[in-house]
Design an enzyme around this catalytic site. Structure first.
Site, short mmCIF file in Angstrom:
data_model
loop_
_atom_site.label_atom_id
_atom_site.label_comp_id
_atom_site.label_asym_id
_atom_site.label_seq_id
_atom_site.Cartn_x
_atom_site.Cartn_y
_atom_site.Cartn_z
N GLN A 99 0.69 -1.17 -0.02
CA GLN A 99 0.12 0.05 0.15
C GLN A 99 0.81 1.31 0.18
OE1 GLN A 99 -1.75 -0.32 4.19
NE2 GLN A 99 -1.66 1.72 3.72
N ASP A 121 -7.73 0.00 5.45
CA ASP A 121 -7.79 -0.65 6.49
C ASP A 121 -6.89 -1.59 6.33
OD1 ASP A 121 -8.69 -2.21 8.56
OD2 ASP A 121 -10.26 -3.30 7.46
N HIS A 124 -1.97 -0.33 9.37
CA HIS A 124 -2.05 0.29 10.27
C HIS A 124 -0.72 0.91 10.90
CE1 HIS A 124 -6.52 -0.92 10.07
NE2 HIS A 124 -6.11 -1.94 10.21
#
Length: 228
Positions: A99, A121, A124
């Site tokens: 990501q 999501d 984190h």
């Protein structure tokens, strides 16, 4: 992989009800998240929308988003685990990648166009959350919504956070409030940025940060009514 949500004629079933009645692939969510989801994503239900989910997990949430948003929604879900490909179907596209890798993120935009909703999501970890936001927010659709969940980790040193830690996404959020209001600053120079011009609202919940964009903000002050 098809979920087993029972929607049918009940097009008004809430997102939280879909979650509670899920009998398909596992979905891992905190119950209080659903207020924020429905509040900020609700306007997209039933219309054409391109939704990016960062963090596929078991694939159940991608099915949930598809069921709730409706047949015109295109769901793109990404994960570092190649097994995410198993959740792909006619509305869900699954891609494998990191990501925080800008080349991977750009490849998603090149393939699917600007995203209307981005839900982080993923890992984190602050080292991933912050660069992902920096890259994607400015490139999403002009009226898009960017929601980051699981931000209790912004207070955990093991995730690169901590109260007051400048690496924390929560601290970044606090600073961006000044950017949101930059044109009103009188005591000192705060330049209006693309963030200032594009962002309509920022909302913080327990463990959730939300950014809402708009192509036009009418800030003209008016005097309405009789002046006594």
């Amino acid at each position: 992989m098809q979920g087993t949500f029972q929607r049918g004629a009940d097009r008004e079933m809430s997102l939280y009800s879909l979650f509670l009645n899920n009998s398909g692939q596992q979905i891992h969510k905190s119950s209080h998240y659903f207020f924020a989801y429905e509040r900020h994503f609700g306007r997209f239900v039933g219309g054409p929308v391109t939704f990016l989910e960062i963090g596929t997990g078991c694939g159940g949430s991608a099915q949930m988003w598809k069921q709730w948003l409706g047949p015109l929604a295109r769901i793109v879900t990404i994960d570092i685990d190649p097994s995410c490909a198993q959740c792909a179907d006619e509305q869900i596209s699954a891609r494998t990648g990191n990501q925080s890798d800008p080349q991977f993120l750009q490849s998603l935009i090149d393939e699917f166009g600007p995203f209307d909703i981005i839900l982080d999501d993923g890992s984190h970890h602050m080292a991933h959350v912050v660069p992902t936001f920096d890259f994607l927010y400015r490139k999403m659709s002009p009226a898009g919504v960017y929601l980051i969940e699981g931000m209790h980790t912004a207070y955990w040193p093991a995730y690169g956070g901590g109260r007051g830690d400048p690496r924390s996404m929560v601290e970044r959020f606090k600073g961006l409030i000044d950017d949101l209001n930059a044109e009103h600053v009188k005591d000192g120079m705060v330049a209006c940025s693309d963030f200032t011009r594009q962002t309509f609202a920022m909302t913080a919940y327990d463990s959730i940060l939300v950014f809402e964009k708009t192509p036009f903000i009418n800030k003209k002050m008016k005097n309405i009514g009789i002046n006594n």
